[in-house]
Motif scaffolding. Sequence first.
Motif, PDB file in Angstrom:
ATOM      1  N   GLY A 367      22.840 -51.267  57.430  1.00 24.99           N
ATOM      2  CA  GLY A 367      23.109 -52.700  57.447  1.00 24.99           C
ATOM      3  C   GLY A 367      22.004 -53.398  58.202  1.00 24.99           C
ATOM      4  N   TYR A 368      22.147 -54.687  58.395  1.00 26.57           N
ATOM      5  CA  TYR A 368      21.114 -55.431  59.123  1.00 26.57           C
ATOM      6  C   TYR A 368      21.749 -56.651  59.768  1.00 26.57           C
ATOM      7  CZ  TYR A 368      16.702 -57.779  60.193  1.00 26.57           C
ATOM      8  OH  TYR A 368      15.637 -58.369  60.853  1.00 26.57           O
ATOM      9  N   ASN A 378      20.922 -65.734  60.138  1.00 20.66           N
ATOM     10  CA  ASN A 378      22.157 -65.281  59.480  1.00 20.66           C
ATOM     11  C   ASN A 378      21.928 -64.948  58.015  1.00 20.66           C
ATOM     12  OD1 ASN A 378      24.543 -65.246  61.232  1.00 20.66           O
ATOM     13  ND2 ASN A 378      23.997 -67.374  61.633  1.00 20.66           N
ATOM     14  N   HIS A 379      20.995 -65.640  57.412  1.00 21.69           N
ATOM     15  CA  HIS A 379      20.720 -65.501  55.985  1.00 21.69           C
ATOM     16  C   HIS A 379      20.438 -64.050  55.579  1.00 21.69           C
ATOM     17  CE1 HIS A 379      19.168 -66.830  52.063  1.00 21.69           C
ATOM     18  NE2 HIS A 379      18.139 -66.028  52.263  1.00 21.69           N
ATOM     19  N   ASN A 380      19.816 -63.300  56.477  1.00 25.12           N
ATOM     20  CA  ASN A 380      19.425 -61.934  56.131  1.00 25.12           C
ATOM     21  C   ASN A 380      20.363 -60.862  56.674  1.00 25.12           C
ATOM     22  OD1 ASN A 380      16.957 -62.134  54.503  1.00 25.12           O
ATOM     23  ND2 ASN A 380      16.148 -63.211  56.278  1.00 25.12           N
ATOM     24  N   THR A 381      21.483 -61.260  57.232  1.00 22.68           N
ATOM     25  CA  THR A 381      22.478 -60.273  57.669  1.00 22.68           C
ATOM     26  C   THR A 381      23.007 -59.505  56.462  1.00 22.68           C
ATOM     27  OG1 THR A 381      23.149 -61.567  59.598  1.00 22.68           O
ATOM     28  CG2 THR A 381      24.747 -59.980  58.735  1.00 22.68           C
ATOM     29  N   ARG A 382      23.150 -58.199  56.630  1.00 27.07           N
ATOM     30  CA  ARG A 382      23.772 -57.354  55.615  1.00 27.07           C
ATOM     31  C   ARG A 382      24.941 -56.615  56.272  1.00 27.07           C
ATOM     32  NH1 ARG A 382      21.079 -60.401  53.363  1.00 27.07           N
ATOM     33  NH2 ARG A 382      19.372 -60.017  51.898  1.00 27.07           N
ATOM     34  N   ASN A 383      26.139 -56.960  55.868  1.00 30.99           N
ATOM     35  CA  ASN A 383      27.350 -56.385  56.438  1.00 30.99           C
ATOM     36  C   ASN A 383      27.432 -54.883  56.133  1.00 30.99           C
ATOM     37  OD1 ASN A 383      30.207 -55.696  56.806  1.00 30.99           O
ATOM     38  ND2 ASN A 383      30.484 -57.898  57.060  1.00 30.99           N
ATOM     39  N   SER A 406      13.511 -41.967  53.930  1.00 30.97           N
ATOM     40  CA  SER A 406      13.412 -42.408  55.320  1.00 30.97           C
ATOM     41  C   SER A 406      14.628 -43.260  55.678  1.00 30.97           C
ATOM     42  CB  SER A 406      12.115 -43.190  55.555  1.00 30.97           C
ATOM     43  OG  SER A 406      12.010 -44.288  54.670  1.00 30.97           O
ATOM     44  N   ILE A 407      15.005 -43.212  56.935  1.00 31.52           N
ATOM     45  CA  ILE A 407      16.216 -43.893  57.412  1.00 31.52           C
ATOM     46  C   ILE A 407      15.840 -44.929  58.468  1.00 31.52           C
ATOM     47  CG2 ILE A 407      18.420 -43.596  58.614  1.00 31.52           C
ATOM     48  CD1 ILE A 407      18.385 -40.681  57.444  1.00 31.52           C
ATOM     49  N   THR A 408      16.197 -46.168  58.198  1.00 31.31           N
ATOM     50  CA  THR A 408      15.961 -47.279  59.128  1.00 31.31           C
ATOM     51  C   THR A 408      17.308 -47.711  59.699  1.00 31.31           C
ATOM     52  OG1 THR A 408      14.138 -48.008  57.695  1.00 31.31           O
ATOM     53  CG2 THR A 408      14.934 -49.576  59.358  1.00 31.31           C
ATOM     54  N   SER A 409      17.620 -47.237  60.872  1.00 30.60           N
ATOM     55  CA  SER A 409      16.829 -46.493  61.829  1.00 30.60           C
ATOM     56  C   SER A 409      17.784 -45.696  62.708  1.00 30.60           C
ATOM     57  CB  SER A 409      16.053 -47.477  62.714  1.00 30.60           C
ATOM     58  OG  SER A 409      16.997 -48.252  63.479  1.00 30.60           O
ATOM     59  N   PHE A 410      17.227 -44.902  63.625  1.00 31.22           N
ATOM     60  CA  PHE A 410      18.135 -44.281  64.589  1.00 31.22           C
ATOM     61  C   PHE A 410      18.562 -45.298  65.639  1.00 31.22           C
ATOM     62  CE2 PHE A 410      19.176 -42.160  68.577  1.00 31.22           C
ATOM     63  CZ  PHE A 410      20.249 -41.396  68.149  1.00 31.22           C
ATOM     64  N   ASN A 411      17.617 -46.071  66.175  1.00 36.50           N
ATOM     65  CA  ASN A 411      17.980 -46.930  67.318  1.00 36.50           C
ATOM     66  C   ASN A 411      17.180 -48.227  67.400  1.00 36.50           C
ATOM     67  OD1 ASN A 411      15.561 -45.667  68.026  1.00 36.50           O
ATOM     68  ND2 ASN A 411      16.101 -45.536  70.197  1.00 36.50           N
ATOM     69  N   GLU A 412      16.984 -48.893  66.259  1.00 33.34           N
ATOM     70  CA  GLU A 412      16.398 -50.238  66.324  1.00 33.34           C
ATOM     71  C   GLU A 412      17.555 -51.215  66.532  1.00 33.34           C
ATOM     72  OE1 GLU A 412      15.525 -53.023  66.414  1.00 33.34           O
ATOM     73  OE2 GLU A 412      13.454 -53.415  65.932  1.00 33.34           O
ATOM     74  N   GLY A 416      19.924 -54.327  64.400  1.00 36.22           N
ATOM     75  CA  GLY A 416      21.232 -53.838  63.958  1.00 36.22           C
ATOM     76  C   GLY A 416      21.164 -52.820  62.844  1.00 36.22           C
ATOM     77  N   THR A 417      20.087 -52.022  62.810  1.00 40.20           N
ATOM     78  CA  THR A 417      19.952 -50.998  61.770  1.00 40.20           C
ATOM     79  C   THR A 417      20.264 -49.600  62.306  1.00 40.20           C
ATOM     80  OG1 THR A 417      17.583 -50.639  62.215  1.00 40.20           O
ATOM     81  CG2 THR A 417      18.160 -52.341  60.606  1.00 40.20           C
ATOM     82  N   GLN A 418      20.716 -49.518  63.548  1.00 44.51           N
ATOM     83  CA  GLN A 418      20.884 -48.217  64.202  1.00 44.51           C
ATOM     84  C   GLN A 418      22.038 -47.418  63.605  1.00 44.51           C
ATOM     85  OE1 GLN A 418      22.049 -51.083  65.567  1.00 44.51           O
ATOM     86  NE2 GLN A 418      24.204 -50.453  65.565  1.00 44.51           N
ATOM     87  N   ILE A 419      21.851 -46.087  63.595  1.00 40.80           N
ATOM     88  CA  ILE A 419      22.978 -45.190  63.311  1.00 40.80           C
ATOM     89  C   ILE A 419      23.408 -44.463  64.586  1.00 40.80           C
ATOM     90  CG2 ILE A 419      22.274 -44.881  60.914  1.00 40.80           C
ATOM     91  CD1 ILE A 419      21.460 -41.976  61.686  1.00 40.80           C
TER      92      ILE A 419
END
Length: 463
Positions: A367-368, A378-383, A406-412, A416-419
């Motif tokens: 997500g983002y 807010n426009h680019n938020t991805r739930n 590739s995985i975006t990301s472990f801890n960005e 809000g892309t962290q897993i």
Amino acid sequence: ILNYDIMARFRRRTCIILLLFILFICSIMMALKTLRPDRAGFGDPFGLGLLPELQQRTVLLDNKQNSLNRVQGDTVTRVSNFRSIADNAMKASMPAVNKLEEELSSPNYNFHIFYYTWFGNPQFDGKYIHWNHPLLPHWDPKIANNYPKGRHNPPEDIGANFYPELGSYSSKDPSVIEAHMKQMRSASTGVIVLSWYPPGMADENGEPTDDLVTVILDYAHKYNLKVTFHIEPYKDRDDRSMYHNVKYIIDKYGGHPAFYRYKTNTGKFLPMFYIYDSYITIPEIWANLLTISGSQTIRNTPYDALFIALLVEERHKHDIHRSGFDGMYTYFATNGFSFGSSHHNWASLKAFCDSNNLMFIPSVGPGYIDTSIRPWNNHNTRNRVNGKYYETAFSAALLVRPEIISITSFNEWHEGTQIEKAVPKRTGQVVYLDYKPHKPNVYLQLTQKWSEKYRKEQEQWLM
């Protein structure tokens, strides 16, 4: 009186029905916001300007060196102490390696995950770093005036919409590094793509971290993970400085058992470098480094490697080919934000790469959301849709049969892309998002699930 009572009940019932209808419509709108990315054009007014702060990039790059020179003096002492702590921690935990191998999923070296070591806190760094990220103004002053300014105030108020299970940690804390390696290994990823700046340099909000690389390699090796490098944009990055960067990395770290090398079709084992914002530099400069006839060529030398460029716009694919790169990746976890990050474009990009002997490495993300540092975006938020967004991205990636995902990301955390594990948290100022109704490790589990699925499907592709 009876008629009045009937009318009152009728109005009350009508209001309740109307309220439920409005809530239903709002739910539908939120769902459409999540699913709409395929139709969200790259030309959106919030699109190009964000990639990544293109409107501000030149100014930021020019300002970096001044802030970096300031921090170099204090770094040496802290790094020396840190290495001693890390070495002792590593020795104390080594007997558990065999047990770890039995408990954790096997690493998948075709699953690469972006990793950031730019976080700091007072205990290990003397101050907070990156958790106190400033609020970035919109490039249009009229819009910027409508949003708050300033910076975050950890530990309760951090520059993220989610809150880490480990708190506002330091990337130098050995226990944090250990926890991160264990999480990445449990997710069945295999290669850490480490954000990297040359010695003495850093992003505009951070401090140099090259001295941390050896420790990251040591812990990665303990968990049977590999490490490659995500070379970030820095002031005056060009063919000459990149040649020295690659030489430095291979000379200093290339002998470490955790240093990643990819087996090519010719049987060679070559290092791999992801080049963030590669499109900032013109193809002619890259060609000096990456083509055999280039004036600074690295080809057929001891420092030859696979160089992976960032593709944002469609036209970049031709620039990447002309530059002499070996492949492309898409990075952004926002389906529909750019041409490269839009899932429906991956098939055509893979076909282009196949026909031009390039690698295509799609980037998937859970997500983002970056409104903690870009409150106007807010426009680019991805739930995340409780993991469905992530699984949709994996499904789209597997359809094009890539050699690497590739995985975006472990801890960005800023975007809000962290897993990485996140927990519910509420303060007087902020209510953070979380992974409920799932547990903090849900995205690690989903990654492990798709890693196994990828392995099984890849066996079918190769038959």
